[in-house]
Design a protein around this motif. Structure first.
Motif, PDB file in Angstrom:
ATOM      1  N   SER A  58       1.020  -1.003   0.110  1.00 39.63           N
ATOM      2  CA  SER A  58      -0.023   0.058  -0.074  1.00 39.63           C
ATOM      3  C   SER A  58       0.952   1.179   0.056  1.00 39.63           C
ATOM      4  O   SER A  58       0.653   2.219  -0.639  1.00 39.63           O
ATOM      5  N   VAL A  59       1.949   1.213   0.706  1.00 33.57           N
ATOM      6  CA  VAL A  59       2.817   2.282   0.620  1.00 33.57           C
ATOM      7  C   VAL A  59       3.464   2.473  -0.594  1.00 33.57           C
ATOM      8  O   VAL A  59       3.685   3.589  -1.185  1.00 33.57           O
ATOM      9  N   LEU A  60       3.863   1.337  -1.216  1.00 33.07           N
ATOM     10  CA  LEU A  60       4.699   1.394  -2.662  1.00 33.07           C
ATOM     11  C   LEU A  60       3.357   2.034  -3.640  1.00 33.07           C
ATOM     12  O   LEU A  60       3.758   3.026  -4.504  1.00 33.07           O
ATOM     13  N   LEU A  61       2.390   1.562  -3.649  1.00 25.80           N
ATOM     14  CA  LEU A  61       1.349   2.155  -4.329  1.00 25.80           C
ATOM     15  C   LEU A  61       0.836   3.353  -4.435  1.00 25.80           C
ATOM     16  O   LEU A  61       0.839   4.434  -5.254  1.00 25.80           O
ATOM     17  N   THR A  62       0.821   3.780  -2.969  1.00 27.63           N
ATOM     18  CA  THR A  62       0.489   5.075  -2.732  1.00 27.63           C
ATOM     19  C   THR A  62       1.458   6.179  -3.211  1.00 27.63           C
ATOM     20  O   THR A  62       1.614   7.484  -3.661  1.00 27.63           O
ATOM     21  N   SER A  63       2.882   5.767  -2.877  1.00 30.23           N
ATOM     22  CA  SER A  63       3.920   6.658  -3.043  1.00 30.23           C
ATOM     23  C   SER A  63       4.229   6.856  -5.023  1.00 30.23           C
ATOM     24  O   SER A  63       4.330   8.123  -5.299  1.00 30.23           O
ATOM     25  N   TYR A  64       3.844   5.737  -5.419  1.00 28.97           N
ATOM     26  CA  TYR A  64       3.622   5.934  -6.815  1.00 28.97           C
ATOM     27  C   TYR A  64       2.804   7.107  -7.406  1.00 28.97           C
ATOM     28  O   TYR A  64       3.233   7.786  -8.309  1.00 28.97           O
ATOM     29  N   TYR A  65       1.454   6.695  -6.595  1.00 27.52           N
ATOM     30  CA  TYR A  65       0.603   7.711  -7.092  1.00 27.52           C
ATOM     31  C   TYR A  65       0.911   9.206  -6.732  1.00 27.52           C
ATOM     32  O   TYR A  65       0.483   9.937  -7.619  1.00 27.52           O
ATOM     33  N   LEU A  66       1.275   9.498  -5.735  1.00 26.67           N
ATOM     34  CA  LEU A  66       1.646  10.655  -5.345  1.00 26.67           C
ATOM     35  C   LEU A  66       2.785  11.401  -5.960  1.00 26.67           C
ATOM     36  O   LEU A  66       2.782  12.551  -6.019  1.00 26.67           O
ATOM     37  N   TYR A  67       4.057  10.326  -5.973  1.00 25.42           N
ATOM     38  CA  TYR A  67       5.262  10.940  -6.261  1.00 25.42           C
ATOM     39  C   TYR A  67       5.668  10.645  -7.582  1.00 25.42           C
ATOM     40  O   TYR A  67       6.557  11.324  -8.145  1.00 25.42           O
ATOM     41  N   GLY A  68       5.316   9.538  -8.101  1.00 26.09           N
ATOM     42  CA  GLY A  68       5.629   9.064  -9.525  1.00 26.09           C
ATOM     43  C   GLY A  68       6.734   8.268  -9.399  1.00 26.09           C
ATOM     44  O   GLY A  68       7.448   7.668  -8.179  1.00 26.09           O
ATOM     45  N   PHE A  69       6.948   7.587 -10.645  1.00 23.74           N
ATOM     46  CA  PHE A  69       8.151   6.436 -10.523  1.00 23.74           C
ATOM     47  C   PHE A  69       9.218   6.813 -10.259  1.00 23.74           C
ATOM     48  O   PHE A  69      10.236   6.028  -9.818  1.00 23.74           O
ATOM     49  N   ASN A  70       9.753   8.013 -10.800  1.00 23.95           N
ATOM     50  CA  ASN A  70      11.179   8.164 -10.535  1.00 23.95           C
ATOM     51  C   ASN A  70      11.516   9.014  -9.302  1.00 23.95           C
ATOM     52  O   ASN A  70      12.519   9.534  -9.187  1.00 23.95           O
ATOM     53  N   SER A  71      10.523   9.021  -8.303  1.00 25.05           N
ATOM     54  CA  SER A  71      10.948   9.504  -6.863  1.00 25.05           C
ATOM     55  C   SER A  71      11.651   8.822  -6.235  1.00 25.05           C
ATOM     56  O   SER A  71      11.719   7.470  -6.273  1.00 25.05           O
ATOM     57  N   PRO A  72      12.573   9.514  -5.192  1.00 24.25           N
ATOM     58  CA  PRO A  72      13.232   8.418  -4.201  1.00 24.25           C
ATOM     59  C   PRO A  72      12.581   7.662  -3.197  1.00 24.25           C
ATOM     60  O   PRO A  72      12.743   6.835  -2.827  1.00 24.25           O
ATOM     61  N   ILE A  73      11.333   8.479  -3.023  1.00 28.44           N
ATOM     62  CA  ILE A  73      10.495   7.839  -1.901  1.00 28.44           C
ATOM     63  C   ILE A  73       9.935   6.503  -2.622  1.00 28.44           C
ATOM     64  O   ILE A  73       9.717   5.417  -1.972  1.00 28.44           O
ATOM     65  N   PHE A  74       9.377   6.446  -3.967  1.00 30.91           N
ATOM     66  CA  PHE A  74       9.025   5.429  -4.692  1.00 30.91           C
ATOM     67  C   PHE A  74      10.145   4.332  -4.685  1.00 30.91           C
ATOM     68  O   PHE A  74       9.752   3.191  -4.407  1.00 30.91           O
ATOM     69  N   ALA A  75      11.250   4.686  -5.057  1.00 31.69           N
ATOM     70  CA  ALA A  75      12.493   3.637  -5.089  1.00 31.69           C
ATOM     71  C   ALA A  75      12.685   3.033  -3.550  1.00 31.69           C
ATOM     72  O   ALA A  75      12.813   1.870  -3.626  1.00 31.69           O
ATOM     73  N   LEU A  76      12.579   3.912  -2.596  1.00 28.71           N
ATOM     74  CA  LEU A  76      12.695   3.150  -1.277  1.00 28.71           C
ATOM     75  C   LEU A  76      11.768   2.173  -0.827  1.00 28.71           C
ATOM     76  O   LEU A  76      11.819   1.227  -0.320  1.00 28.71           O
ATOM     77  N   SER A  77      10.289   2.610  -1.276  1.00 30.75           N
ATOM     78  CA  SER A  77       9.222   1.949  -1.038  1.00 30.75           C
ATOM     79  C   SER A  77       9.358   0.564  -1.911  1.00 30.75           C
ATOM     80  O   SER A  77       8.901  -0.440  -1.207  1.00 30.75           O
TER      81      SER A  77
END
Length: 103
Positions: A58-77
């Motif tokens: 859920s954190v992975l999908l929400t970080s993708y939705y909010l910050y996009g594929f190229n964000s460090p938050i998405f990469a970490l999650s």
């Protein structure tokens, strides 16, 4: 201390909701399977659905939705979700082997 910042963070909110949903579903399945309600199951670890995997996904999908594929938050999650799910499947597999050997 003002804790309103906790409720304004969507990643925290979605992780808590996902954990709670997985625990409720797991408890309901166990109640139906065994014919009795066990309140300790609501906070217990183990079983399916995996609350650990539910939280990380859920954190992975929400970080993708909010910050996009190229964000460090998405990469970490993404990396965290892979580690948690890999570890969870390994632990469940080993527990199954031990259960078979014991029984």
């Amino acid at each position: 201390m003002d804790l309103t910042f906790l409720f304004s963070n969507p990643l925290i909110n979605v992780s808590v909701i996902s954990w709670a949903a997985a625990q409720v579903i797991k408890t309901a399945i166990e109640s139906i399977k065994h014919g009795q309600f066990d309140r300790h199951r609501l906070a217990g670890a183990g079983g399916m659905p995996s609350s650990h995997s539910a939280v990380t996904c859920s954190v992975l999908l929400t970080s993708y939705y909010l910050y996009g594929f190229n964000s460090p938050i998405f990469a970490l999650s993404f990396v965290l979700a892979l580690i948690v799910m890999y570890d969870a499947t390994g632990v469940r597999w080993a527990a199954g082997l031990h259960a078979r050997a014991i029984n």
